[in-house]
Design an enzyme around this catalytic site. Sequence first.
Site, PDB file in Angstrom:
ATOM      1  N   SER A   1      -6.492   6.333  -5.187  1.00  0.00           N
ATOM      2  CA  SER A   1      -5.095   6.232  -5.608  1.00  0.00           C
ATOM      3  C   SER A   1      -4.933   5.537  -6.953  1.00  0.00           C
ATOM      4  O   SER A   1      -5.677   4.603  -7.289  1.00  0.00           O
ATOM      5  CB  SER A   1      -4.337   5.432  -4.542  1.00  0.00           C
TER       6      SER A   1
ATOM      7  N   GLU B   1      -2.811   3.466  -7.414  1.00  0.00           N
ATOM      8  CA  GLU B   1      -2.499   2.061  -7.100  1.00  0.00           C
ATOM      9  C   GLU B   1      -3.685   1.154  -7.419  1.00  0.00           C
ATOM     10  O   GLU B   1      -3.528  -0.054  -7.565  1.00  0.00           O
ATOM     11  CB  GLU B   1      -2.155   1.925  -5.611  1.00  0.00           C
TER      12      GLU B   1
ATOM     13  N   TYR C   1      -3.032  -2.779   0.092  1.00  0.00           N
ATOM     14  CA  TYR C   1      -3.310  -1.338   0.064  1.00  0.00           C
ATOM     15  C   TYR C   1      -4.226  -1.003  -1.114  1.00  0.00           C
ATOM     16  O   TYR C   1      -5.253  -0.337  -0.961  1.00  0.00           O
ATOM     17  CB  TYR C   1      -1.986  -0.562  -0.048  1.00  0.00           C
TER      18      TYR C   1
END
Length: 337
Positions: free
Chosen positions: A135, A137, A159
């Site tokens: 990701s 992220e 996460y």
Amino acid sequence: MEQRPKKALITGVTGQDGSYMADLLLSKGYEVHGLVRRSSTFNTERIDHLYGGTVQEAKGRFFMHYGDLTDTNSLIQILSKVNPDEVYHFGAQSHVRISFDIPESTAQTTGISTLKILEALRIVNPKAKFYQASSSEMFGKIQENPQTEKTPFYPRSPYGVSKVFAYWMAVNYREAYGMFACNGILFNHESPRRGENFVTRKITTGLAKILAGKQKKIYLGNLDAKRDWGYAPEYVEAAWRMLQQERPDDYVVATGETRTIKEFVEESFRFAGINDWENYIEIDPRYYRPTEVDVLIGDASKAKEKLGWEPKTKFKDLVKIMVKADCEKHGVQLKEV
Ligand code: NAP
Ligand code: G4F
């Protein structure tokens, strides 16, 4: 001799990406197996069209298996039984803000599960190709603009940290054991199948409910964050292409365009013919994150060059697709503006 169809196992098949990947692989003639976890309410809405039989071609080629990403034995059993050619690991606790509330279980589901699957594959089926749903992220507090495969990671949530762990596990199994493991570093991608507590879908569902007279306001957090938003069905196509290459590698998948949450709100309301969107939005600090990812913008040049992949759906078209779908769902007739 007739060739048997390729077999794929999808974790997270009941989620947005897993369900689009099931559609794509079935359309390509694969036999598709999905890992589904037990839930107290039905969690198969996104794949009911496959399992329930409205997609005729899926008949006899789509199978579901109960399992759980935190349950090693179930993973080993399914992998041994299915013996897949390709594994698409989409399953995760994928909500960034909620990962601050449940950091440990997020680490298990989003991080350690990758290790469990890779280790099980190494033992029972080391030739299988493996896709890790990495990701953007992971870039978190961005170290350069735009972000590429070479940009250092600086995750900003449990996460994001879990995804960095999983990313490196995929790289390590590739280098240590010669396994075919790829990381798709996907930037935000949305669709009418997006979970309703992610910001884009929360906006388009909220708007549809406002138009239907079922809701008065939408409560949101930080409107200034910027995201690089693409269209999910195109992104799973990129993931599939990664596993069709001669060699495993890691790829950024993005549009190269970044927009604020406010712009997504404005565009959604504008498309529905409402100009005073401010009257329908309330800021609720509950939706702020302890540490925010302020801006993401990806450079997908490598995916274009090596995979022949390019995004097609632009920001305004994505908004349109999502607003239309939610209005239809809530029985709202839209005037084209
Ligand atoms: P999603 O809609 O939230 O789907 C997550 C899937 O994981 C669901 O099928 C969920 O099952 C399953 N799952 C969660 N915990 C599980 C467990 N303990 N055991 C078995 N299954 C479990 O996520 P998505 O948007 O499709 O994203 C797919 C993957 O890509 C995720 O790994 C996400 O982190 C990653 N990713 C997404 C984006 C994006 O913008 N969408 C961008 C980059 C990376 P239930 O249906 O039962 O909840
Ligand atoms: O829609 P979001 O929750 O997505 P976020 O945090 O970017 O994560 C998504 O994309 C990642 C890829 O970069 C995936 F890996 C991850 O699994 C997930 O799919 O939030 C987007 C932005 C954030 O800055 C958030 O603070 O929207 C802001 N926001 C403002 N109000 C809100 C809200 N987010 C949510 N979920 N809900 C709000 O009310």
